[in-house]
Design an enzyme around this catalytic site. Structure first.
Site, PDB file in Angstrom:
ATOM      1  N   CYS A   1       6.045  12.094 -22.981  1.00  0.00           N
ATOM      2  CA  CYS A   1       6.781  13.359 -23.082  1.00  0.00           C
ATOM      3  C   CYS A   1       8.260  13.043 -22.941  1.00  0.00           C
ATOM      4  O   CYS A   1       8.676  12.489 -21.928  1.00  0.00           O
ATOM      5  CB  CYS A   1       6.324  14.287 -21.961  1.00  0.00           C
ATOM      6  SG  CYS A   1       7.486  15.641 -21.670  1.00  0.00           S
TER       7      CYS A   1
ATOM      8  N   GLU B   1      12.781  -2.320 -41.068  1.00  0.00           N
ATOM      9  CA  GLU B   1      11.371  -2.567 -41.382  1.00  0.00           C
ATOM     10  C   GLU B   1      11.088  -2.197 -42.827  1.00  0.00           C
ATOM     11  O   GLU B   1      11.511  -1.141 -43.305  1.00  0.00           O
ATOM     12  CB  GLU B   1      10.452  -1.690 -40.519  1.00  0.00           C
ATOM     13  CG  GLU B   1      10.382  -2.032 -39.070  1.00  0.00           C
ATOM     14  CD  GLU B   1       9.400  -1.108 -38.341  1.00  0.00           C
ATOM     15  OE1 GLU B   1       8.481  -0.549 -38.971  1.00  0.00           O
ATOM     16  OE2 GLU B   1       9.589  -0.917 -37.125  1.00  0.00           O
TER      17      GLU B   1
ATOM     18  N   TRP C   1      -1.646   2.433 -43.446  1.00  0.00           N
ATOM     19  CA  TRP C   1      -1.738   3.800 -42.927  1.00  0.00           C
ATOM     20  C   TRP C   1      -1.797   4.866 -44.011  1.00  0.00           C
ATOM     21  O   TRP C   1      -1.819   6.051 -43.713  1.00  0.00           O
ATOM     22  CB  TRP C   1      -0.604   4.080 -41.939  1.00  0.00           C
ATOM     23  CG  TRP C   1       0.738   3.526 -42.323  1.00  0.00           C
ATOM     24  CD1 TRP C   1       1.288   2.363 -41.860  1.00  0.00           C
ATOM     25  CD2 TRP C   1       1.698   4.087 -43.233  1.00  0.00           C
ATOM     26  NE1 TRP C   1       2.534   2.166 -42.427  1.00  0.00           N
ATOM     27  CE2 TRP C   1       2.815   3.200 -43.275  1.00  0.00           C
ATOM     28  CE3 TRP C   1       1.734   5.240 -44.017  1.00  0.00           C
ATOM     29  CZ2 TRP C   1       3.935   3.443 -44.066  1.00  0.00           C
ATOM     30  CZ3 TRP C   1       2.855   5.476 -44.797  1.00  0.00           C
ATOM     31  CH2 TRP C   1       3.930   4.584 -44.818  1.00  0.00           C
TER      32      TRP C   1
ATOM     33  N   PHE D   1      -4.686  -4.691 -40.820  1.00  0.00           N
ATOM     34  CA  PHE D   1      -4.733  -4.721 -42.286  1.00  0.00           C
ATOM     35  C   PHE D   1      -3.370  -4.435 -42.925  1.00  0.00           C
ATOM     36  O   PHE D   1      -3.285  -4.104 -44.095  1.00  0.00           O
ATOM     37  CB  PHE D   1      -5.796  -3.752 -42.808  1.00  0.00           C
ATOM     38  CG  PHE D   1      -7.188  -4.177 -42.419  1.00  0.00           C
ATOM     39  CD1 PHE D   1      -7.726  -5.367 -42.903  1.00  0.00           C
ATOM     40  CD2 PHE D   1      -7.948  -3.412 -41.550  1.00  0.00           C
ATOM     41  CE1 PHE D   1      -8.992  -5.789 -42.532  1.00  0.00           C
ATOM     42  CE2 PHE D   1      -9.223  -3.818 -41.174  1.00  0.00           C
ATOM     43  CZ  PHE D   1      -9.745  -5.009 -41.666  1.00  0.00           C
ATOM     44  N   HIS D   2      -2.319  -4.527 -42.135  1.00  0.00           N
ATOM     45  CA  HIS D   2      -0.961  -4.313 -42.651  1.00  0.00           C
ATOM     46  C   HIS D   2      -0.406  -5.661 -43.105  1.00  0.00           C
ATOM     47  O   HIS D   2      -0.519  -6.654 -42.393  1.00  0.00           O
ATOM     48  CB  HIS D   2      -0.097  -3.736 -41.527  1.00  0.00           C
ATOM     49  CG  HIS D   2       1.212  -3.166 -41.967  1.00  0.00           C
ATOM     50  ND1 HIS D   2       2.236  -3.929 -42.488  1.00  0.00           N
ATOM     51  CD2 HIS D   2       1.670  -1.880 -41.960  1.00  0.00           C
ATOM     52  CE1 HIS D   2       3.272  -3.134 -42.768  1.00  0.00           C
ATOM     53  NE2 HIS D   2       2.952  -1.896 -42.461  1.00  0.00           N
TER      54      HIS D   2
ATOM     55  N   ASN E   1      11.547   2.938 -30.374  1.00  0.00           N
ATOM     56  CA  ASN E   1      11.071   2.691 -31.735  1.00  0.00           C
ATOM     57  C   ASN E   1      10.796   4.017 -32.414  1.00  0.00           C
ATOM     58  O   ASN E   1      10.037   4.834 -31.890  1.00  0.00           O
ATOM     59  CB  ASN E   1       9.783   1.858 -31.710  1.00  0.00           C
ATOM     60  CG  ASN E   1       9.425   1.322 -33.088  1.00  0.00           C
ATOM     61  OD1 ASN E   1      10.218   0.623 -33.712  1.00  0.00           O
ATOM     62  ND2 ASN E   1       8.245   1.675 -33.585  1.00  0.00           N
ATOM     63  N   GLU E   2      11.440   4.244 -33.529  1.00  0.00           N
ATOM     64  CA  GLU E   2      11.146   5.412 -34.362  1.00  0.00           C
ATOM     65  C   GLU E   2      10.997   6.692 -33.534  1.00  0.00           C
ATOM     66  O   GLU E   2       9.948   7.332 -33.528  1.00  0.00           O
ATOM     67  CB  GLU E   2       9.886   5.161 -35.200  1.00  0.00           C
ATOM     68  CG  GLU E   2      10.044   4.019 -36.184  1.00  0.00           C
ATOM     69  CD  GLU E   2       8.891   3.921 -37.181  1.00  0.00           C
ATOM     70  OE1 GLU E   2       7.769   4.326 -36.835  1.00  0.00           O
ATOM     71  OE2 GLU E   2       9.121   3.433 -38.300  1.00  0.00           O
TER      72      GLU E   2
ATOM     73  N   CYS F   1       4.535  20.603 -23.153  1.00  0.00           N
ATOM     74  CA  CYS F   1       4.072  20.796 -21.768  1.00  0.00           C
ATOM     75  C   CYS F   1       5.035  21.689 -20.985  1.00  0.00           C
ATOM     76  O   CYS F   1       6.094  22.078 -21.482  1.00  0.00           O
ATOM     77  CB  CYS F   1       3.925  19.436 -21.080  1.00  0.00           C
ATOM     78  SG  CYS F   1       5.513  18.718 -20.584  1.00  0.00           S
TER      79      CYS F   1
ATOM     80  N   ARG G   1      -0.300   4.656 -29.402  1.00  0.00           N
ATOM     81  CA  ARG G   1       1.065   4.352 -28.965  1.00  0.00           C
ATOM     82  C   ARG G   1       1.861   5.650 -28.912  1.00  0.00           C
ATOM     83  O   ARG G   1       1.369   6.701 -29.305  1.00  0.00           O
ATOM     84  CB  ARG G   1       1.728   3.350 -29.919  1.00  0.00           C
ATOM     85  CG  ARG G   1       1.988   3.903 -31.308  1.00  0.00           C
ATOM     86  CD  ARG G   1       2.756   2.891 -32.173  1.00  0.00           C
ATOM     87  NE  ARG G   1       3.080   3.447 -33.476  1.00  0.00           N
ATOM     88  CZ  ARG G   1       3.592   2.737 -34.480  1.00  0.00           C
ATOM     89  NH1 ARG G   1       3.825   1.450 -34.335  1.00  0.00           N
ATOM     90  NH2 ARG G   1       3.866   3.310 -35.628  1.00  0.00           N
TER      91      ARG G   1
ATOM     92  N   CYS H   1       6.803  17.435 -27.486  1.00  0.00           N
ATOM     93  CA  CYS H   1       5.857  17.804 -26.435  1.00  0.00           C
ATOM     94  C   CYS H   1       6.009  19.270 -26.064  1.00  0.00           C
ATOM     95  O   CYS H   1       7.125  19.790 -26.006  1.00  0.00           O
ATOM     96  CB  CYS H   1       6.093  16.922 -25.209  1.00  0.00           C
ATOM     97  SG  CYS H   1       4.995  17.333 -23.853  1.00  0.00           S
TER      98      CYS H   1
HETATM   99  C1  GAL Z   1       6.543   1.559 -38.243  1.00  0.00           C
HETATM  100  C2  GAL Z   1       6.574   0.985 -36.854  1.00  0.00           C
HETATM  101  C3  GAL Z   1       5.991  -0.403 -36.792  1.00  0.00           C
HETATM  102  C4  GAL Z   1       4.737  -0.480 -37.596  1.00  0.00           C
HETATM  103  C5  GAL Z   1       5.036  -0.099 -39.019  1.00  0.00           C
HETATM  104  C6  GAL Z   1       3.824  -0.186 -39.925  1.00  0.00           C
HETATM  105  O1  GAL Z   1       6.310   2.912 -38.126  1.00  0.00           O
HETATM  106  O2  GAL Z   1       7.867   0.999 -36.327  1.00  0.00           O
HETATM  107  O3  GAL Z   1       5.743  -0.724 -35.439  1.00  0.00           O
HETATM  108  O4  GAL Z   1       3.790   0.386 -37.037  1.00  0.00           O
HETATM  109  O5  GAL Z   1       5.496   1.212 -39.060  1.00  0.00           O
HETATM  110  O6  GAL Z   1       4.131   0.221 -41.236  1.00  0.00           O
HETATM  111 ZN    ZN Z   2       6.310  17.413 -22.122  1.00  0.00          ZN
END
Ligand code: GAL
Ligand code: ZN
Length: 663
Positions: A122, A310, A318, A360-361, A156-157, A164, A118, A162
């Protein structure tokens, strides 16, 4: 920030918000009906929809498939669940990168990053921008006035970088605006060093991978540019939304102390400040770290309520080893956010994914289904939040401000510095910790903030400081404020040039002290307070001389000042020329608090218990492993249970009380 729209626009009729990211495109439609029913049972009143739905809405260039989204929003609105509708521009579909590879980001080594994950765009790509804005326009046109639409979630976040050629060209345009002509840029970047002089604009590139240390001024401007380039894109999306739905607030989700984006410059561009927060259950400092980021969000929101966009009900997927949260933990964390000014508590995500990189989240509905310990806790928490409805909109008063600045962070953490063990966020946390332990509320503020309303201002590190900000700190003390300044502050100007003369040059007068050498320490350094009590400092020392200040602590071996206190004008300025061990920093903090006449929310707070006052409610949260008894005076009611309290309150591990003091 337009005060007209804000969290109150959402909470007015709903009380505190509760919900999460909802990704119905991962499920067949018959699951949607069950989702909505479960959401209602859990007291969910806000869900974020569409964050990763670009490919679903635009399956091929120019196509539009909104039918499924119409049905999702219809179901939600029938159930009176408000929607935080995302512009799905964080994750472009493969066709964008396949047909227009120039939209794919390039890393500092010149490697293109591909789709299959995801965020592969750029920020300076005109094709990406055009495609994203066209989609946002159609989305806004379609859902303007829809009864479910309550909030816009832009991207998002944000944090993409970049290197380039298109990004380099955009960087040059930005540099022209900042510096005017090439001579000024050469001067600002100090390009007489290492034969770096630029003779044409086109020679300038992003700080790509180079044989050795990169020019720190170039690097600093690059950080600034990257934050601004993303901001420009955010604003372009926001303007489209604002034009079509002027009464719908707009947010984008921040990531706490996230280095690539200067949130002080962003926050004023949104109606609601929101944050994603994933405390590490394995880190004993998580409760304080999290409190600090919550205070930062409140600061970014100018003291107004913010939204926890969130968090996780249990383990994430992760970290290398993903420790789950014990029962009661996500509730404790959620209420910690409420105590620190959040008016909405949302989770990533509603239903755990069956496929994809995040299967697995943890989620609000686990793979095992709703009939589970975890979902029962989710439901109970959603229900109990209703009891806190009156907290919505209430302020979190603070007499202490802590200064934090992104440009200074960027400038400090450059490879060629005296020690890579003196870091901006570590310093911030170490000065925050003793205040948190004492139940002292802190506002995080930028260096340019008005300070006169605060009794104590703490500057854990301000490596880069402008003349104006240094003068404001000086004025603040003269006018009666108490200031604490940590080491290696006031060292460079906005171009990252050293301010020559004894350091910290622009703060020398107010501190009544100055130094001539930075002396990173090979081992722990013994120190002693003026009364002879000993403590240890570590990592960093400075060769200082008092110039009017008293040495309240000295380095034992050299007898040189380690901590200085200067009465000047109507106020007091402290300077800390080292990194004292936590207990010593606690002692120093206690003395500075005494100078400022500031006390914590509860005297004699036991270790591990967090105390915060929000409006007329005192929140007590036990992060410790043991039960704790907290001395509370006067009759009160626990809003969470309705129970009356008088005298000491006993809190089991992970227990929370929200005491409204009566009378
Ligand atoms: C954030 C993100 C979410 C999901 C989450 C998992 O970084 O906005 O889409 O990936 O982490 O912890
Ligand atoms: Zn670029």
């Amino acid at each position: 920030m337009t005060a007209r729209l804000g969290m109150h626009t959402l909470t007015r009729d709903r009380g505190l918000l509760f919900g999460g990211d909802y990704n119905p495109e991962q499920w067949p439609e018959h699951v949607w009906a069950e989702d909505v029913e479960l959401m209602r049972a859990a007291g969910v009143n806000l869900v974020t929809v569409g964050v990763f739905s670009w490919a679903r809405i635009e399956p091929e260039p120019g196509a539009r498939d909104f039918g499924w989204l119409d049905r999702v929003l219809g179901l939600l609105s029938a159930a009176e669940i408000a929607v935080d509708l995302a512009t799905p521009t964080a994750s472009p579909p493969p066709w964008l990168g396949h047909r227009w590879p120039e939209t794919l980001p390039v890393d500092e080594s010149g490697h293109r990053l591909w789709y299959g994950s995801r965020n592969q765009f750029c920020p300076s790509s005109p094709v990406y921008q055009e495609r994203a804005l066209s989609l946002v326009t159609d989305l806004a046109d379609r859902y303007a006035g829809h009864p479910a639409l309550a909030l816009w979630h832009v991207g998002n976040e944000y944090g993409q970088v970049c290197h380039c050629d298109e990004s380099a060209a955009a960087f040059r345009t930005w540099l022209r605006e900042r510096h005017g002509d090439l001579d000024a840029l050469n001067e600002a970047w100090g390009t007489t060093f290492w034969s770096q002089r630029y003779s044409e604009w086109d020679e300038i590139v992003t700080p790509r991978r180079a044989p050795y240390l990169i020019n720190p001024a170039q690097q600093l401007d690059w950080w600034r540019f990257c934050s601004d380039a993303l901001l420009a894109h955010y604003r372009a999306e926001r303007d489209i939304l604002r034009e079509r739905t002027p009464d719908t607030p707009i947010t984008t989700n921040f990531m706490g102390l996230f280095k690539p984006v200067d949130y002080w410059s962003w926050a004023g561009e949104e109606d609601v400040v929101s944050n994603d927060c994933y405390p590490d259950p394995g880190d004993p400092l998580s409760p304080a770290r999290t409190a600090l980021t919550h205070d930062l969000m409140r600061g970014l929101a100018g003291g107004r309520p913010w939204l926890l966009m969130e968090q996780s009900t249990s383990a994430v997927n992760w970290r290398p080893h993903n420790v789950p949260k014990p029962p009661g933990q996500f509730r404790l964390e959620s209420l910690q956010a409420v105590a620190r000014g959040a008016d909405g508590l949302c989770y990533f995500q509603w239903r755990a994914s069956r496929f994809g990189a995040e299967r697995f989240h943890a989620a609000m509905v686990p793979h095992a289904g709703p009939d589970t310990r975890l979902h029962a806790e989710v439901r109970a928490h959603g229900q109990e939040l209703r009891r806190l409805a009156s907290v919505a909109g209430q302020p979190v008063p603070a007499q202490v401000a802590m200064v934090f600045d992104w440009a200074s962070w960027w400038a400090l953490e450059e490879r060629g510095r005296p020690s890579d063990r003196l870091n901006a966020t570590d310093q911030l946390l170490s000065y925050y910790l003793p205040l948190w332990e004492r139940g002292v509320s802190v506002d995080l503020v930028p260096p340019s903030a008005g300070l006169s309303g605060y009794a104590l201002v703490v500057v854990p590190n301000l490596f880069l400081v402008s003349d104006a900000d240094a003068a404001a700190l000086t004025e603040y003390v003269r006018g009666g404020g108490v200031l604490v300044v940590g080491p290696f502050s006031g060292i460079v100007d906005e171009r990252a040039h050293i301010r020559t003369g004894r350091f910290p040059a622009p703060l020398r007068e107010v501190l009544g002290a100055s130094g001539e050498e930075w002396l990173p320490a090979a081992e722990d350094t013994p120190c002693r307070w003026a009364d002879g009590t000993e403590f240890t400092a570590h990592t960093w020392t400075e060769l200082m001389a008092a110039e009017g200040a008293e040495a309240v602590a000295e380095f034992t071996e050299s007898g040189r000042p380690a901590v200085l206190r200067h009465r000047t004008g109507e106020g007091v300025a402290w300077y800390v020329a080292t990194m004292p061990e936590p207990a010593a920093l606690g002692e120093l903090t206690a003395r500075a608090l005494a100078d400022a006449g500031v006390r914590g929310a509860v005297p004699g707070l036991p270790p591990g218990v967090e105390a915060v006052r929000r409006g007329d409610v005192l929140f007590l949260l036990n992060h410790g492993a043991e039960a704790a008894s907290v001395p509370v005076s006067g009759p009160a009611e626990d809003l969470l249970t309705g129970a009356a309290a008088d005298g000491p309150v006993t809190l089991a591990p992970r227990a929370v009380v929200a005491l409204r003091v009566q009378g």
